[in-house]
Write a protein that holds these residues in place. Structure first.
Motif, PDB file in Angstrom:
ATOM      1  N   ALA A   1       6.162   1.148  10.015  1.00  0.00           N
ATOM      2  CA  ALA A   1       4.812   1.148  10.890  1.00  0.00           C
ATOM      3  C   ALA A   1       4.588   1.532  12.075  1.00  0.00           C
ATOM      4  O   ALA A   1       3.722   1.401  12.829  1.00  0.00           O
ATOM      5  CB  ALA A   1       4.561  -0.618  10.713  1.00  0.00           C
ATOM      6  N   GLU A   2       5.665   2.220  12.734  1.00  0.00           N
ATOM      7  CA  GLU A   2       5.525   2.722  13.875  1.00  0.00           C
ATOM      8  C   GLU A   2       4.816   4.109  13.871  1.00  0.00           C
ATOM      9  O   GLU A   2       4.992   4.870  12.784  1.00  0.00           O
ATOM     10  CB  GLU A   2       6.995   3.207  14.536  1.00  0.00           C
ATOM     11  N   ARG A   3       3.839   4.252  14.863  1.00  0.00           N
ATOM     12  CA  ARG A   3       3.002   5.472  14.814  1.00  0.00           C
ATOM     13  C   ARG A   3       3.641   6.787  14.177  1.00  0.00           C
ATOM     14  O   ARG A   3       3.074   7.373  13.496  1.00  0.00           O
ATOM     15  CB  ARG A   3       2.411   5.627  16.171  1.00  0.00           C
ATOM     16  N   PRO A   4       4.594   7.127  14.846  1.00  0.00           N
ATOM     17  CA  PRO A   4       5.273   8.545  14.399  1.00  0.00           C
ATOM     18  C   PRO A   4       5.592   8.623  12.814  1.00  0.00           C
ATOM     19  O   PRO A   4       5.934   9.608  12.334  1.00  0.00           O
ATOM     20  CB  PRO A   4       6.509   8.714  15.339  1.00  0.00           C
ATOM     21  N   SER A   5       5.867   7.362  12.377  1.00  0.00           N
ATOM     22  CA  SER A   5       6.161   7.141  10.912  1.00  0.00           C
ATOM     23  C   SER A   5       4.972   7.362   9.795  1.00  0.00           C
ATOM     24  O   SER A   5       5.305   7.282   8.997  1.00  0.00           O
ATOM     25  CB  SER A   5       7.134   6.016  10.636  1.00  0.00           C
ATOM     26  N   LEU A   6       3.995   7.451  10.538  1.00  0.00           N
ATOM     27  CA  LEU A   6       2.572   7.194   9.707  1.00  0.00           C
ATOM     28  C   LEU A   6       1.843   8.484   9.520  1.00  0.00           C
ATOM     29  O   LEU A   6       1.775   9.147  10.542  1.00  0.00           O
ATOM     30  CB  LEU A   6       1.738   5.889  10.215  1.00  0.00           C
ATOM     31  N   LYS A   7       1.555   8.605   8.441  1.00  0.00           N
ATOM     32  CA  LYS A   7       0.423   9.876   8.212  1.00  0.00           C
ATOM     33  C   LYS A   7      -0.957   9.559   8.717  1.00  0.00           C
ATOM     34  O   LYS A   7      -1.313   8.566   8.305  1.00  0.00           O
ATOM     35  CB  LYS A   7       0.592  10.350   6.684  1.00  0.00           C
ATOM     36  N   GLU A   8      -1.445  10.655   9.249  1.00  0.00           N
ATOM     37  CA  GLU A   8      -2.652  10.295   9.596  1.00  0.00           C
ATOM     38  C   GLU A   8      -3.705  11.645   9.269  1.00  0.00           C
ATOM     39  O   GLU A   8      -2.950  12.909   9.222  1.00  0.00           O
ATOM     40  CB  GLU A   8      -2.879  10.225  11.179  1.00  0.00           C
ATOM     41  N   PRO A   9      -4.999  11.595   8.832  1.00  0.00           N
ATOM     42  CA  PRO A   9      -5.506  10.215   9.043  1.00  0.00           C
ATOM     43  C   PRO A   9      -5.041   9.624   7.755  1.00  0.00           C
ATOM     44  O   PRO A   9      -4.434   9.973   6.874  1.00  0.00           O
ATOM     45  CB  PRO A   9      -7.084  10.854   8.838  1.00  0.00           C
ATOM     46  N   PRO A  10      -5.671   8.120   7.556  1.00  0.00           N
ATOM     47  CA  PRO A  10      -6.479   7.359   8.451  1.00  0.00           C
ATOM     48  C   PRO A  10      -5.884   6.731   9.571  1.00  0.00           C
ATOM     49  O   PRO A  10      -4.741   6.903   9.825  1.00  0.00           O
ATOM     50  CB  PRO A  10      -6.915   6.251   7.512  1.00  0.00           C
ATOM     51  N   GLU A  11      -6.565   5.843  10.386  1.00  0.00           N
ATOM     52  CA  GLU A  11      -6.038   5.290  11.611  1.00  0.00           C
ATOM     53  C   GLU A  11      -5.622   3.980  11.082  1.00  0.00           C
ATOM     54  O   GLU A  11      -6.256   3.148  10.313  1.00  0.00           O
ATOM     55  CB  GLU A  11      -7.064   5.117  12.697  1.00  0.00           C
ATOM     56  N   PRO A  12      -4.383   3.442  11.566  1.00  0.00           N
ATOM     57  CA  PRO A  12      -3.798   2.173  11.215  1.00  0.00           C
ATOM     58  C   PRO A  12      -4.526   1.199  12.124  1.00  0.00           C
ATOM     59  O   PRO A  12      -5.280   1.546  12.930  1.00  0.00           O
ATOM     60  CB  PRO A  12      -2.263   2.167  11.534  1.00  0.00           C
ATOM     61  N   SER A  13      -4.249  -0.127  11.672  1.00  0.00           N
ATOM     62  CA  SER A  13      -5.349  -1.200  12.356  1.00  0.00           C
ATOM     63  C   SER A  13      -4.455  -1.242  13.760  1.00  0.00           C
ATOM     64  O   SER A  13      -5.529  -1.817  14.690  1.00  0.00           O
ATOM     65  CB  SER A  13      -4.988  -2.522  11.648  1.00  0.00           C
ATOM     66  N   HIS A  14      -3.175  -1.129  14.014  1.00  0.00           N
ATOM     67  CA  HIS A  14      -2.875  -1.461  15.394  1.00  0.00           C
ATOM     68  C   HIS A  14      -1.940  -0.232  15.611  1.00  0.00           C
ATOM     69  O   HIS A  14      -1.067   0.478  14.734  1.00  0.00           O
ATOM     70  CB  HIS A  14      -1.928  -2.594  15.378  1.00  0.00           C
TER      71      HIS A  14
ATOM     72  N   GLY B   1      -2.561  -2.530   8.032  1.00  0.00           N
ATOM     73  CA  GLY B   1      -3.676  -2.965   7.822  1.00  0.00           C
ATOM     74  C   GLY B   1      -4.036  -2.541   6.522  1.00  0.00           C
ATOM     75  O   GLY B   1      -3.626  -1.524   5.673  1.00  0.00           O
ATOM     76  N   ASP B   2      -4.883  -3.659   5.663  1.00  0.00           N
ATOM     77  CA  ASP B   2      -5.318  -3.145   4.349  1.00  0.00           C
ATOM     78  C   ASP B   2      -6.139  -1.869   4.102  1.00  0.00           C
ATOM     79  O   ASP B   2      -5.800  -1.126   3.111  1.00  0.00           O
ATOM     80  CB  ASP B   2      -6.055  -4.092   3.643  1.00  0.00           C
ATOM     81  N   ALA B   3      -6.914  -1.557   4.923  1.00  0.00           N
ATOM     82  CA  ALA B   3      -7.884  -0.304   4.819  1.00  0.00           C
ATOM     83  C   ALA B   3      -7.061   1.032   4.872  1.00  0.00           C
ATOM     84  O   ALA B   3      -7.059   1.838   4.172  1.00  0.00           O
ATOM     85  CB  ALA B   3      -9.008  -0.323   5.802  1.00  0.00           C
ATOM     86  N   TYR B   4      -6.160   0.958   5.967  1.00  0.00           N
ATOM     87  CA  TYR B   4      -5.039   2.173   6.021  1.00  0.00           C
ATOM     88  C   TYR B   4      -4.346   2.288   4.559  1.00  0.00           C
ATOM     89  O   TYR B   4      -4.083   3.333   4.323  1.00  0.00           O
ATOM     90  CB  TYR B   4      -4.014   2.073   7.162  1.00  0.00           C
ATOM     91  N   ALA B   5      -3.727   1.141   4.220  1.00  0.00           N
ATOM     92  CA  ALA B   5      -2.643   1.122   3.316  1.00  0.00           C
ATOM     93  C   ALA B   5      -3.450   1.620   1.797  1.00  0.00           C
ATOM     94  O   ALA B   5      -3.055   2.519   1.116  1.00  0.00           O
ATOM     95  CB  ALA B   5      -2.200  -0.172   2.741  1.00  0.00           C
ATOM     96  N   LYS B   6      -4.908   1.460   1.709  1.00  0.00           N
ATOM     97  CA  LYS B   6      -5.761   1.967   0.355  1.00  0.00           C
ATOM     98  C   LYS B   6      -6.045   3.460   0.696  1.00  0.00           C
ATOM     99  O   LYS B   6      -5.560   3.927  -0.259  1.00  0.00           O
ATOM    100  CB  LYS B   6      -6.998   1.091   0.445  1.00  0.00           C
ATOM    101  N   GLU B   7      -6.524   3.756   1.912  1.00  0.00           N
ATOM    102  CA  GLU B   7      -6.664   5.189   2.144  1.00  0.00           C
ATOM    103  C   GLU B   7      -5.506   5.987   2.207  1.00  0.00           C
ATOM    104  O   GLU B   7      -5.610   7.138   1.283  1.00  0.00           O
ATOM    105  CB  GLU B   7      -7.474   5.154   3.293  1.00  0.00           C
TER     106      GLU B   7
ATOM    107  N   LEU C   1       5.059  -7.899   8.985  1.00  0.00           N
ATOM    108  CA  LEU C   1       4.665  -7.311  10.401  1.00  0.00           C
ATOM    109  C   LEU C   1       4.022  -6.063  10.150  1.00  0.00           C
ATOM    110  O   LEU C   1       3.270  -5.523  10.586  1.00  0.00           O
ATOM    111  CB  LEU C   1       6.022  -7.335  11.246  1.00  0.00           C
ATOM    112  N   ASN C   2       4.834  -5.333   9.247  1.00  0.00           N
ATOM    113  CA  ASN C   2       4.302  -3.787   8.777  1.00  0.00           C
ATOM    114  C   ASN C   2       2.885  -3.972   8.365  1.00  0.00           C
ATOM    115  O   ASN C   2       2.062  -3.041   8.622  1.00  0.00           O
ATOM    116  CB  ASN C   2       5.345  -3.288   7.870  1.00  0.00           C
ATOM    117  N   LYS C   3       2.569  -4.978   7.296  1.00  0.00           N
ATOM    118  CA  LYS C   3       1.282  -4.966   6.726  1.00  0.00           C
ATOM    119  C   LYS C   3       0.183  -5.261   7.828  1.00  0.00           C
ATOM    120  O   LYS C   3      -0.741  -4.692   7.544  1.00  0.00           O
ATOM    121  CB  LYS C   3       1.372  -6.159   5.612  1.00  0.00           C
ATOM    122  N   TYR C   4       0.655  -6.206   8.713  1.00  0.00           N
ATOM    123  CA  TYR C   4      -0.169  -6.423   9.613  1.00  0.00           C
ATOM    124  C   TYR C   4      -0.496  -5.239  10.681  1.00  0.00           C
ATOM    125  O   TYR C   4      -1.780  -5.069  10.952  1.00  0.00           O
ATOM    126  CB  TYR C   4       0.288  -7.640  10.624  1.00  0.00           C
ATOM    127  N   ILE C   5       0.467  -4.346  10.959  1.00  0.00           N
ATOM    128  CA  ILE C   5       0.195  -3.263  11.953  1.00  0.00           C
ATOM    129  C   ILE C   5      -0.785  -2.323  11.243  1.00  0.00           C
ATOM    130  O   ILE C   5      -1.401  -1.825  11.821  1.00  0.00           O
ATOM    131  CB  ILE C   5       1.531  -2.750  12.247  1.00  0.00           C
TER     132      ILE C   5
END
Length: 443
Positions: free
Chosen positions: A137-150, A103-109, A97-101
């Protein structure tokens, strides 16, 4: 009696020991008995005491099944969240589920912009922190940029009806469980999942931690769309799962498994310790998934002692699904104890919980509880020594004592059909030690 604070009691009215109209698991009719009651209002602590005495609720309807007189014997089980270690397939479900949320592009960047140290990478590869991964995969746990897929959010909300929640429930019942549209109604949904008698409150632990108590809906949203709801009772010492439903669009992600893992994580984070997944029924193959989460304990309905649910204990179930605890008395532990023995996981499958309705308590075939074979029920002799006269009764202006209200001084607890027998059966089913917490509420 003097006016008593509203929060002081378990407000309850007896229905009686009756034959269940049908079984939600094997679909056979009238092959078991339960004791039924209805709760108007109760504290989370009161309901904790009930679930630790083999009770469960369906909306405001409370029931305690008779394991010895059932086509599908029900047993209360619980998991110690602090000792839980996810299995390989459980870890894979979270990661998928985390991988889907993300996304590959976010993971690489993100790997390029925020590289992990060698030690951080090694720790992630070798350790699985359930709480950390559940929120990864929750939004508060993710560093930005980039944008996650979902965008993925999970919120704990009041157990109130909304059209959004009902639409997901309707889809789940109709598509996943193939129920007819005519059997799914807003009123039934409200009665089953939005009408809890458990009062919401905040509890401060001796360590100063604030803990939410009461009934809640744990709402899962992807890109703002509600996709799943976990109906939970948060009690002083546990997260008690009432029901979990989801939209068909996320079926491929094993949402039932993910919901259970998130509830276990909540038990860890919130300091509740125990996770109660509902009744376990050994004769129902699709219920075996519940003991795929381990280590668990099972409640002996005779002694109200907890027993480690090991593979050896599981062998003591007979062909009718009754567990013979006397063969394993050396494994019994008190309610607040635990051991360190690892348990054997079993295959996981999705299965909905049994839904009790008004019809289940409306059987005309009422029989005396004291002549039943229900385990853990005190004898008539013991109940005759319990002070029933001073049970509180709610009246239009405050409270009075049962002995002052009912003309039962010439009755005994075994006088079939009498008010005293009715109240005595309720106290026996709840437990005489809780008699001072009860307030009879016939409104």
């Amino acid at each position: 009696m003097q006016t008593t604070p509203e929060y002081a009691f378990l407000y309850i009215s007896p229905i009686g020991y009756r034959k269940s109209s049908n079984c939600g698991y094997c679909r056979r009719k009238g092959l078991g008995h339960s004791y039924f009651a209805r709760a108007t209002s109760m504290s989370a602590a009161s309901y904790q005491a009930l679930v630790d005495r083999c009770w469960r609720r369906s909306g405001s309807l409370l029931y305690r099944p008779n394991q010895r007189d059932a086509c599908c014997p029900h047993y209360t089980i619980r998991l110690d969240s602090g000792r839980f270690r996810p299995t390989k397939d459980q870890r894979q479900a979270v990661n998928r589920l985390n991988k889907y949320i993300i996304g590959d592009a976010y993971a690489k960047e993100a790997a390029r912009l925020y590289p992990k140290s060698r030690e951080q990478a090694r720790k992630r590869d070798t350790e699985f922190d359930l709480v950390e991964r559940i929120h990864e995969a929750e939004r508060p746990s993710l560093k930005e940029p980039p944008e996650p897929s979902h965008t993925f959010t999970v919120t704990l909300e009041p157990d109130e009806f909304t059209e959004e929640k009902f639409c997901v429930f309707e889809n789940y019942q109709r598509i996943i469980h193939r129920e007819s549209p005519s059997s799914i109604s807003r009123e039934g949904f409200k009665r089953f999942l939005c009408t809890s008698p458990i009062r919401q409150e905040k509890h401060i632990t001796p360590e100063g931690q604030e803990r939410q108590l009461g009934s809640f809906h744990q709402c899962y949203r992807i890109d703002g769309q509600l996709v799943a709801v976990g109906v939970l009772d948060l009690l002083p010492d546990c997260v008690s799962a009432v029901y979990f439903y989801y939209h068909e669009s996320i079926h491929r992600f094993s949402p039932g498994k993910l919901g259970a893992l998130r509830e276990i994580a909540l038990a860890v984070e919130g300091g509740y310790r125990w996770w109660y997944p509902g009744f376990y029924i050994h004769t129902c193959p699709k219920m075996r998934y519940k003991i795929d989460f381990s280590p668990q304990q099972i409640l002996d309905p005779d002694t109200l002692g907890w027993v480690e649910l090991t593979s050896d204990i599981i062998k003591n179930f007979d062909d009718h699904g009754i567990l013979h605890f006397q063969r394993s008395e050396e494994s019994a532990v008190k309610i607040d104890s635990s051991t360190e023995e690892e348990l054997t996981p079993m295959e996981y499958e999705e299965q909905k919980e049994e839904v009790f309705t008004e019809n289940d308590s409306d059987s005309d075939e009422e029989t005396p509880l004291f002549t039943s074979n229900m385990p853990g029920i005190p004898s008539v002799d013991k109940m005759s020594r319990v002070d029933l006269d001073h049970i509180a009764v709610r009246v239009s202006r405050g409270y009075c004592y049962a002995g002052d209200l009912f003309d039962w001084h010439n009755e005994t607890v075994s006088t079939e059909g009498s008010a005293k027998s009715m109240v005595a059966e309720l106290v026996a089913a709840i437990g005489p030690e809780l008699v001072n917490d009860i307030c009879l509420d016939f409104k």
